[in-house]
Enzyme design. Structure first.
Site, short mmCIF file in Angstrom:
data_model
loop_
_atom_site.label_atom_id
_atom_site.label_comp_id
_atom_site.label_asym_id
_atom_site.label_seq_id
_atom_site.Cartn_x
_atom_site.Cartn_y
_atom_site.Cartn_z
N LEU A 89 0.78 -1.23 0.00
CA LEU A 89 0.00 0.00 0.00
C LEU A 89 0.82 1.29 0.00
CD1 LEU A 89 -2.98 -0.95 2.35
CD2 LEU A 89 -2.87 -0.96 -0.15
N ASN A 106 3.43 -4.46 -10.38
CA ASN A 106 2.36 -4.25 -9.39
C ASN A 106 1.07 -4.82 -9.95
OD1 ASN A 106 1.01 -3.10 -7.06
ND2 ASN A 106 0.23 -1.50 -8.42
N HIS A 108 -3.07 -4.36 -9.82
CA HIS A 108 -4.09 -3.40 -9.41
C HIS A 108 -5.46 -3.97 -9.77
CE1 HIS A 108 -5.70 0.51 -8.38
NE2 HIS A 108 -6.48 0.41 -9.43
N ASP A 149 0.49 3.57 -9.64
CA ASP A 149 -0.31 2.95 -10.71
C ASP A 149 -0.05 3.52 -12.11
OD1 ASP A 149 -1.54 1.41 -8.75
OD2 ASP A 149 -3.13 2.88 -8.44
C1 GRF Z 1 -5.66 -7.16 -4.26
O1 GRF Z 1 -6.91 -6.78 -4.73
C2 GRF Z 1 -4.61 -6.37 -4.96
O2 GRF Z 1 -4.87 -6.12 -6.28
C3 GRF Z 1 -4.68 -5.10 -4.20
O3 GRF Z 1 -4.85 -5.49 -2.86
C4 GRF Z 1 -5.46 -6.75 -2.81
C5 GRF Z 1 -4.52 -7.62 -2.06
O4 GRF Z 1 -5.01 -8.85 -1.79
N1 GRF Z 1 -3.61 -4.23 -4.52
P1 GRF Z 1 -4.05 -9.96 -1.18
O5 GRF Z 1 -3.29 -9.36 0.00
O6 GRF Z 1 -3.12 -10.41 -2.26
O7 GRF Z 1 -4.98 -11.04 -0.72
#
Ligand code: GRF
Length: 230
Positions: A89, A106, A108, A149
């Site tokens: 994040l 990454n 998204h 992004d």
């Molecule tokens: C996913 O939707 C990813 O695209 C986003 O955060 C979520 C993470 O899920 N950036 P996880 O931790 O991989 O279960």
């Protein structure tokens, strides 16, 4: 035989995308890549437990203080070739982006460049998608740049927005697609040569085959698209 590329996965949450990468690469007899390090932005997250269960070293790098130095040191210690942000994040320090230029991806949970940027993460993305009235969303894998992004898109997979969708239901369908597309994009990057070409892919998948085309057909597309351009 070529050594598997050593992958670091950066995560801030439950780590289901990390798990998809581990399942795809780590048990394979001669994988193109292997997850060798998990970097977590805080202690106690699911991603760390998943790393531990798979015998992969995990490290917690909390806060922004001297983050670049600490991250560089860990990744160099583990001789990392490729970096994957899977639900990470924070903004990755520019020194780290620079060092792994072209070798950092990454995922998204929308079709960039729509519904991306600072503050667009998790359920906020899916809520914005539903409120906007678009009929198609999806998952995007892109190269990481020093802005949220905005790096070059490598792979996209569309997911229809259904009548009556809630953010949670839509998120679950997009997540299932993320779990398919991310390992394929990482594999394409791992096989793309060293240094990897500026343009990789694009890998794209047919909406009509949603939620997931048979993996054999994906592999054919992937092998073709992943050819180094030179
Ligand atoms: C996913 O939707 C990813 O695209 C986003 O955060 C979520 C993470 O899920 N950036 P996880 O931790 O991989 O279960």
């Amino acid at each position: 035989m070529r050594e598997p590329k050593r992958v670091a996965v950066l995560a801030s949450g439950g780590g289901t995308n990390l798990q998809a990468l581990i399942d795809h690469f780590n048990p394979a007899p001669a994988p193109a890549a292997r997850v060798e390090l998990v970097v977590a932005s805080r202690a106690g997250i699911g991603a760390l437990a998943r790393a531990e269960r798979s015998g992969i070293p995990g490290v917690v790098l909390e806060g922004q203080d001297a983050l670049a130095g600490r991250m560089l040191a860990e990744m160099e210690r583990h001789r990392i070739d490729l970096v994957v942000l899977a639900g990470w994040l924070q903004l990755v320090p520019p020194e780290v982006v620079e060092r792994w230029h072209g070798r950092m991806l990454n995922i998204h949970p929308a079709l960039l460049p729509a519904f991306g940027g600072k503050g667009m993460y998790g359920m906020r993305v899916h809520r914005a998608v539903i409120e906007s009235g678009v009929r198609v969303t999806g998952a995007t894998v892109h190269r990481v740049s020093d802005r949220y992004d905005e790096g070059r898109i490598v792979a996209q997979w569309p997911v229809p927005v259904l009548h009556g969708d809630t953010p949670e239901r839509l998120a679950a369908r997009v997540l299932a697609v993320e779990h398919r597309i991310l390992p394929l994009a990482v594999e394409a990057l791992a096989r793309a040569g060293d240094p990897p070409p500026e343009v990789l892919g694009p890998l794209s998948f047919d909406l009509l085959e949603a939620p997931a085309p048979p993996s054999e057909s994906i592999r054919v597309t992937l092998a073709h698209d992943a050819e180094p351009s030179s």
